[in-house]
Write a protein that holds these residues in place. Structure first.
Motif, PDB file in Angstrom:
ATOM      1  N   GLY A  36       0.836  -1.207   0.000  1.00  0.00           N
ATOM      2  CA  GLY A  36       0.000   0.000   0.000  1.00  0.00           C
ATOM      3  C   GLY A  36       0.858   1.239   0.000  1.00  0.00           C
ATOM      4  N   PRO A  37       0.377   2.337   0.558  1.00  0.00           N
ATOM      5  CA  PRO A  37      -0.989   2.555   1.038  1.00  0.00           C
ATOM      6  C   PRO A  37      -1.988   2.591  -0.122  1.00  0.00           C
ATOM      7  N   PHE A  38      -3.270   2.493   0.220  1.00  0.00           N
ATOM      8  CA  PHE A  38      -4.347   2.506  -0.769  1.00  0.00           C
ATOM      9  C   PHE A  38      -5.379   3.564  -0.416  1.00  0.00           C
ATOM     10  N   GLY A  39      -6.094   4.004  -1.441  1.00  0.00           N
ATOM     11  CA  GLY A  39      -7.245   4.887  -1.221  1.00  0.00           C
ATOM     12  C   GLY A  39      -6.941   6.319  -1.578  1.00  0.00           C
ATOM     13  N   ASN A  40      -7.765   6.878  -2.469  1.00  0.00           N
ATOM     14  CA  ASN A  40      -7.530   8.269  -2.859  1.00  0.00           C
ATOM     15  C   ASN A  40      -8.796   9.116  -2.855  1.00  0.00           C
ATOM     16  N   THR A  41      -9.859   8.612  -2.233  1.00  0.00           N
ATOM     17  CA  THR A  41     -11.076   9.431  -2.159  1.00  0.00           C
ATOM     18  C   THR A  41     -11.634   9.558  -0.735  1.00  0.00           C
ATOM     19  N   PHE A  42     -11.603   8.486   0.045  1.00  0.00           N
ATOM     20  CA  PHE A  42     -12.106   8.515   1.425  1.00  0.00           C
ATOM     21  C   PHE A  42     -11.044   9.226   2.261  1.00  0.00           C
ATOM     22  N   LEU A  43     -10.997  10.539   2.098  1.00  0.00           N
ATOM     23  CA  LEU A  43      -9.957  11.354   2.742  1.00  0.00           C
ATOM     24  C   LEU A  43     -10.623  12.524   3.432  1.00  0.00           C
ATOM     25  N   MET A  44      -9.953  13.099   4.411  1.00  0.00           N
ATOM     26  CA  MET A  44     -10.591  14.204   5.146  1.00  0.00           C
ATOM     27  C   MET A  44     -10.214  15.555   4.545  1.00  0.00           C
ATOM     28  N   PRO A  45     -11.130  16.527   4.693  1.00  0.00           N
ATOM     29  CA  PRO A  45     -10.809  17.865   4.198  1.00  0.00           C
ATOM     30  C   PRO A  45      -9.708  18.475   5.053  1.00  0.00           C
ATOM     31  N   ASN A  46      -8.901  19.304   4.421  1.00  0.00           N
ATOM     32  CA  ASN A  46      -7.804  19.935   5.164  1.00  0.00           C
ATOM     33  C   ASN A  46      -8.169  21.315   5.684  1.00  0.00           C
ATOM     34  N   HIS A  47      -9.294  21.889   5.186  1.00  0.00           N
ATOM     35  CA  HIS A  47      -9.561  23.250   5.658  1.00  0.00           C
ATOM     36  C   HIS A  47     -10.100  23.213   7.090  1.00  0.00           C
ATOM     37  N   ALA A  48      -9.576  24.134   7.872  1.00  0.00           N
ATOM     38  CA  ALA A  48      -9.708  24.049   9.327  1.00  0.00           C
ATOM     39  C   ALA A  48     -11.145  24.215   9.813  1.00  0.00           C
ATOM     40  N   ASP A  49     -12.014  24.871   8.998  1.00  0.00           N
ATOM     41  CA  ASP A  49     -13.382  25.086   9.471  1.00  0.00           C
ATOM     42  C   ASP A  49     -14.362  24.069   8.865  1.00  0.00           C
ATOM     43  N   SER A  50     -13.848  22.974   8.300  1.00  0.00           N
ATOM     44  CA  SER A  50     -14.743  21.934   7.747  1.00  0.00           C
ATOM     45  C   SER A  50     -15.267  21.065   8.890  1.00  0.00           C
ATOM     46  N   HIS A  51     -16.512  20.580   8.720  1.00  0.00           N
ATOM     47  CA  HIS A  51     -17.150  19.746   9.749  1.00  0.00           C
ATOM     48  C   HIS A  51     -17.125  18.277   9.304  1.00  0.00           C
ATOM     49  N   LEU A  52     -16.992  17.395  10.254  1.00  0.00           N
ATOM     50  CA  LEU A  52     -16.987  15.958   9.950  1.00  0.00           C
ATOM     51  C   LEU A  52     -18.188  15.301  10.620  1.00  0.00           C
ATOM     52  N   LEU A  53     -19.016  14.639   9.789  1.00  0.00           N
ATOM     53  CA  LEU A  53     -20.128  13.835  10.308  1.00  0.00           C
ATOM     54  C   LEU A  53     -19.730  12.378  10.072  1.00  0.00           C
ATOM     55  N   MET A  54     -19.426  11.675  11.151  1.00  0.00           N
ATOM     56  CA  MET A  54     -18.844  10.332  11.028  1.00  0.00           C
ATOM     57  C   MET A  54     -19.815   9.284  11.579  1.00  0.00           C
ATOM     58  N   ILE A  55     -20.032   8.225  10.787  1.00  0.00           N
ATOM     59  CA  ILE A  55     -21.000   7.203  11.188  1.00  0.00           C
ATOM     60  C   ILE A  55     -20.324   5.843  11.004  1.00  0.00           C
ATOM     61  N   CYS A  56     -20.247   5.066  12.054  1.00  0.00           N
ATOM     62  CA  CYS A  56     -19.507   3.796  11.916  1.00  0.00           C
ATOM     63  C   CYS A  56     -20.072   2.718  12.828  1.00  0.00           C
ATOM     64  N   THR A  57     -19.709   1.482  12.480  1.00  0.00           N
ATOM     65  CA  THR A  57     -19.954   0.349  13.380  1.00  0.00           C
ATOM     66  C   THR A  57     -18.643  -0.413  13.542  1.00  0.00           C
ATOM     67  N   GLY A  58     -18.437  -0.989  14.700  1.00  0.00           N
ATOM     68  CA  GLY A  58     -17.305  -1.890  14.966  1.00  0.00           C
ATOM     69  C   GLY A  58     -15.965  -1.357  14.495  1.00  0.00           C
ATOM     70  N   THR A  59     -15.273  -2.185  13.678  1.00  0.00           N
ATOM     71  CA  THR A  59     -13.935  -1.800  13.218  1.00  0.00           C
ATOM     72  C   THR A  59     -13.991  -0.697  12.157  1.00  0.00           C
ATOM     73  N   GLY A  60     -15.183  -0.359  11.714  1.00  0.00           N
ATOM     74  CA  GLY A  60     -15.355   0.809  10.828  1.00  0.00           C
ATOM     75  C   GLY A  60     -14.972   2.095  11.536  1.00  0.00           C
ATOM     76  N   SER A  61     -14.672   1.976  12.821  1.00  0.00           N
ATOM     77  CA  SER A  61     -14.235   3.150  13.581  1.00  0.00           C
ATOM     78  C   SER A  61     -12.803   3.545  13.268  1.00  0.00           C
ATOM     79  N   ALA A  62     -12.037   2.654  12.601  1.00  0.00           N
ATOM     80  CA  ALA A  62     -10.609   2.945  12.385  1.00  0.00           C
ATOM     81  C   ALA A  62     -10.389   4.294  11.688  1.00  0.00           C
ATOM     82  N   PRO A  63     -11.005   4.538  10.508  1.00  0.00           N
ATOM     83  CA  PRO A  63     -10.733   5.836   9.875  1.00  0.00           C
ATOM     84  C   PRO A  63     -11.263   7.005  10.684  1.00  0.00           C
ATOM     85  N   MET A  64     -12.352   6.763  11.449  1.00  0.00           N
ATOM     86  CA  MET A  64     -12.912   7.844  12.266  1.00  0.00           C
ATOM     87  C   MET A  64     -11.934   8.198  13.392  1.00  0.00           C
TER      88      MET A  64
END
Ligand code: A2P
Length: 416
Positions: free
Chosen positions: A259-287
């Motif tokens: 790897g690494p892999f993945g070029n879309t599931f990425l977080m915004p870099n601008h400081a005033d962006s909001h993150l709405l994160m929804i996960c179950t179990g090990t889906g918490s890793a990226p969160m």
């Protein structure tokens, strides 16, 4: 006298078995079921694929973006593709002699013989582009042929010993060799040994749970959140090859990483962006990775809101429960959904989102909000339905908001 011979040339869509990490994204994305797989390979049906390109950008490795010019009558069958360890070279078929004149000679992404240009496909449910301000990720730096050896520097169980769910936090150190990652990216682990057919095990993909500047800030290491697999989706006993290998690793052991892999599931870099994160179990890793990066940046002035919906069977089976509770309330709005707490009604993340509809709607209304969904496949429908209901209730027409979120790289789905 011979009549004219009809020679139809096809740009055949193929998947590179050497790079593919068997994450199933392409099969899920294909709107016309042209992609299938067995235990060995993911393959494309030449007679079904219409070159719509819907699968190209969601593929985390680029394995999907391979094309060979062949005579349509000689297209590689799926049975043939399922046996491949490497792609056939271009330049070995009768079609090659014809291709320059008849097919334009462009190997990359041209699609099938029927001209794909202009086909609009919007059956993909999430974004296939990153947030506009995301940092540029590195992908495929280390491959099956040349993996990187990492050392295990930590491995501990996150879930209570009394529970069935055995989820581990595993820290891998890369020493002095660079392995640059961004939050939301994944890596592949090559488990040792061979499958029953004698082939080397293929790589298993895991989301990275640590931020770009290391599990420990400033260190060249990453963490993973790994659940020991002991049964399949039907509940039949199976021991997951890679998850058991990883969960049993000791400090000082080494593992092969790609790897690494993945070029879309990425977080915004601008400081005033909001993150709405929804996960179950090990889906918490990226969160966890995104939250921790924001926590570190907050100290340097990041102001955007964070809202988290996190589902698990019970509190004891929710990875990172303690650390999450310790985060300040004015930094992250954390909402748990427990489905199997004795004496309590079953609650899923989508139920809790509905309970918090007014606050979710406020986030949806803001163009600086980026949504991330990661975890069980089954939650995807439920979460999208909840978002739709909340948007519609609050005068935010979902049928226009949804495509906009997708187009703007603001709705990222990763379920398995
Ligand atoms: P359930 O108790 O019904 O299995 P797991 O521990 O298997 O990784 O699951 C994590 C959590 O996700 C569990 O609470 C599980 O509930 C829940 N879950 C299962 N199916 C769905 C679904 N379709 N939507 C949302 N959550 C789900």
């Amino acid at each position: 006298m011979n009549g004219p011979v009809s020679i139809e040339v096809l740009k055949q869509h193929l998947i590179d078995p050497e790079i593919c990490i068997r994450c199933n994204t392409c099969e899920e994305t294909c709107p016309i079921d042209a992609i299938t797989h067995d235990d060995n390979n993911y393959v494309v049906r030449a007679d079904v694929c219409n070159g719509c390109m819907a699968c190209i950008s969601p593929c985390p490795t680029g394995a999907i973006d391979n094309w060979r010019t062949v005579l349509r009558a000689e297209a590689y069958s799926i049975d043939e593709q399922l046996t491949w360890d490497v792609l056939p070279a271009q330049g070995t078929t009768a079609a090659d002699a014809l291709r320059a004149g008849q097919a334009g000679g462009n190997d990359a992404g041209a699609g099938a013989a029927a001209e794909p240009a202009g086909i609009e496909v919007d059956t993909v449910r999430g974004s296939t582009v990153p947030p506009w301000s995301a940092a540029k990720p590195y992908v495929n730096l280390y491959t099956h042929k040349a993996p990187l050896r990492a050392t295990v520097v930590g491995n501990y169980r996150l879930t209570e010993a009394s529970t069935e769910s055995d989820i581990h936090h595993i820290v891998l150190d890369f020493g002095t060799t660079p392995f640059p990652v961004l939050e939301g990216q994944s890596l592949g682990i090559l488990p040792p040994g061979t499958a029953p057919d004698g082939r080397a095990h293929h790589a298993r993909q895991y989301s990275i749970a640590s931020p770009r500047d290391g599990e420990r800030k400033g260190y060249n290491n990453v963490s993973l959140t790994v659940k020991r697999v002991t049964q399949d989706y039907q509940g039949k006993r199976v021991d997951g090859v890679c998850s058991n290998y990883l969960c049993d690793l000791k400090k000082g052991d080494t593992v092969e990483v790609i790897g690494p892999f993945g070029n879309t599931f990425l977080m915004p870099n601008h400081a005033d962006s909001h993150l709405l994160m929804i996960c179950t179990g090990t889906g918490s890793a990226p969160m966890r990775a995104m939250t921790e990066y924001r926590r570190r940046r907050r100290l340097k002035g990041a102001t955007g809101k964070l809202m988290l919906f996190f589902g698990a069977r019970t509190q004891e089976e929710l990875p990172y429960f303690g650390p999450l509770l310790n985060l300040p309330k004015d930094f992250i709005d954390t909402n748990f959904a427990f489905s199997r707490t004795p004496g309590q009604p079953k609650r899923y993340v989508q139920d809790v989102m509905r309970e918090r509809a007014a606050d979710v709607a406020q986030m949806l209304r803001d163009d600086s909000t980026y949504i991330y969904v990661c975890g069980l496949k089954g939650m995807e429908d439920g979460v999208l339905q909840a978002l739709q209901a909340i948007a519609d209730q609050h005068g935010l027409a979902w049928e226009t908001l949804w495509p906009k979120l997708k187009r703007d790289g603001r709705l990222h789905l990763e379920t398995y």
